[in-house]
Design a protein around this motif. Structure first.
Motif: not given
Length: 529
Positions: A230-250
């Motif tokens: 569910t969304v509540s299960d995964l919400e804590p694991h959603v990447l932050s914008m800073e993490q996304m930039r660190t790992w090469g996400y556009i």
């Protein structure tokens, strides 16, 4: 009468003048009044001289008189006299050890094993610690080993120690659960269970392992499969914008109109495989190069640290082990945007939305005159059910250079069957994914780049299960699945991967993580929203 030997003629008679013996063996001489004493030297403690500070030793002197007689005894420095401990410990005899807890059953488990002439492992257990006779346990261990050999006959060639290891573990499990009276029957029951198992064709087969290991895997599998994320299960694991930039996400659409230069045919590029300059040509005209399809890693050879390839164990200085066309791969967001425009996932429709709350996504990619492009897209929902699996037709003017089948699983037949171009695939994805959907994947930024999709709610198993060396290193998906789920994926070899298999595997990894790992603290951004 026997004649006297004169042994006591130097000793005064105890009765002296009152002696009535006619032939007394003692002496009655008037000058002999004291009993002679043999002097035995005795070492006395050393005392420091007050004036010189030098230790002096005094030895007793013989003095006449019964009050000054020193009894014979060992000297202080005698080697027969017990010495005091040198480390300052007490010299008193050790006290009896006392029990401080309830009596426990002796536990005897294997501490090491070699093999007999028949190949069966040898139990190394102290007889004093085993409630069951060691010869009996050894005989039962050999029986278990023989049946594991029969069970694993299809996989022992590549795993020669597997039967011995599992026989030892199984015998230990049986011993721990039984006693002296039930041990034999427990082993017989285990052997009967081994005979009923199907023969495995790979080390990750469900029938590989001891009874305890198989039971634990089954229980874990039930927990994982029964969990619908569910969304509540995964919400804590959603990447932050800073993490996304660190790992090469556009995370934003690059500047420019997008899609204005879909390919580089005829241009000079740098080959990703051999690093040489080449002219970009389509598949039937492309120039060939020698390369290593495996990854280079550090290894010690004869004590020397060298970089070698996983594909053939050759060093980085050796010539490539494979032949294929020159290809190129682009990572710059502006270049990717020029090949095909990036767009954000659509916003949520407040009047009614068909999008799912959670999906797992994986793509397979091939080399083209427009760089690496998506050739297959697979999506499953939060329960692992397939909701989309499509081959992708290349954009107008983009030609295939190499299907990269070893990794993509795509061949000419698959590519020819593709009907929908990427723009149509994105419209199909819009029915399943909106800006609030949580998308799960492994190294998901690569899939989003090839889909030209910008999405901000991502769960990435490459980050959820981090590499010990930290960014930018990542653990392979097949390694994580093998370690945590006990399954083998991507085992088709040159036939390549399956995006459906990989998307289900990433979903199961996240479910495993939710079941087994402690729940992380909610992020501040999530609380504020």
């Amino acid at each position: 009468m026997f004649s006297s030997l004169g042994l006591f003629h130097n000793l005064p008679c105890p009765e002296k003048q009152h002696c009535k013996r006619p032939n007394c063996v003692f002496s009655h001489r008037p000058d002999l009044t004291q009993i002679p004493v043999t002097h035995v030297p005795v070492d006395l403690p050393k005392h420091a001289n007050a004036s010189t500070g030098v230790a002096q030793s005094f030895t007793s002197q013989p003095v006449a008189g019964p009050s000054t007689v020193v009894p014979a005894k060992r000297s202080i420095s005698s080697p027969l006299r017990p010495q005091a401990p040198r480390n300052g410990a007490s010299s008193e005899p050790p006290r009896k050890l006392l029990r401080t807890g309830p009596p426990q059953r002796p536990v005897a488990v294997p501490v090491g094993a070699t093999t007999t002439s028949t190949g069966a492992p040898v139990l190394r257990v102290s007889p004093a610690m085993s409630q069951v006779a060691i010869p009996v346990r050894q005989a039962m261990l050999k029986t278990l080993y023989d049946h594991f050999v029969i069970l694993y006959e299809n996989i022992l060639r590549n795993n020669p120690t597997l039967a011995s290891e599992h026989a030892l573990k199984q015998e230990e499990e049986v011993y721990q659960k039984s006693n002296k009276l039930t041990y034999r029957n427990a082993v017989i029951v285990s052997v009967a269970a081994l005979k009923k198992r199907p023969k495995p064709d790979s080390p990750s087969h469900p029938s590989v392992g001891t009874e305890g290991e198989i039971l634990a895997r089954q229980e874990m599998r039930k927990k994982v499969e029964s969990l619908k994320l569910t969304v509540s299960d995964l919400e804590p694991h959603v990447l932050s914008m800073e993490q996304m930039r660190t790992w090469g996400y556009i995370v934003e659409v690059p500047p420019g109109p997008g899609g204005d230069k879909p390919h580089e045919e005829g241009s000079i590029m740098t080959c990703e495989r051999c690093t040489q300059k080449f002219v970009v040509k389509r598949r039937d005209q492309a120039d060939q190069c020698r390369f290593h399809w495996g990854k280079a890693f550090s290894s010690k050879v004869n004590g020397e640290k060298r970089r070698v390839y996983t594909c053939c164990s050759a060093t980085v200085d050796d010539e490539g082990c494979s032949t294929g066309p020159h290809v190129f791969y682009e990572t710059n967001p502006e270049d990717l945007h020029r090949r095909h425009a990036f767009t954000h996932t659509r916003p949520e429709d407040p009047t009614g939305d068909t999008a799912l709350d959670v999906v797992a996504l994986d793509c397979e990619m091939i080399y083209t005159t427009g760089g690496m492009r998506v050739a297959r897209v697979s999506v499953v929902d939060s329960s692992g059910k397939e909701v989309l699996d499509e081959f992708v037709r290349m954009d107008e003017g983009v030609e295939v250079i190499d299907f990269n089948t070893r990794f993509s699983g795509i061949n000419a037949e698959n590519s020819a069957s593709a009907v929908l171009p990427l723009a149509s695939i994105r419209k199909s994805l819009d029915d399943l994914i909106n800006s609030r959907t949580i998308v799960i994947g492994h190294a998901l930024e690569n899939d989003l780049k090839t889909l030209r999709m910008i999405h901000h709610r991502c769960v990435d198993t490459a980050i959820l299960f981090p590499h010990a060396a930290g960014p930018p290193y990542r653990r392979a998906l097949r390694t994580l699945v093998k370690e945590h789920l006990g399954q083998t994926i991507q085992s088709a070899g040159a036939a390549g991967h399956s995006s459906i298999e990989d998307s289900v595997a990433t979903l199961d990894l996240v479910r495993w993580h939710v079941v087994n790992r402690p729940r992380p603290k909610p992020k501040i951004a999530a609380i504020l929203s």
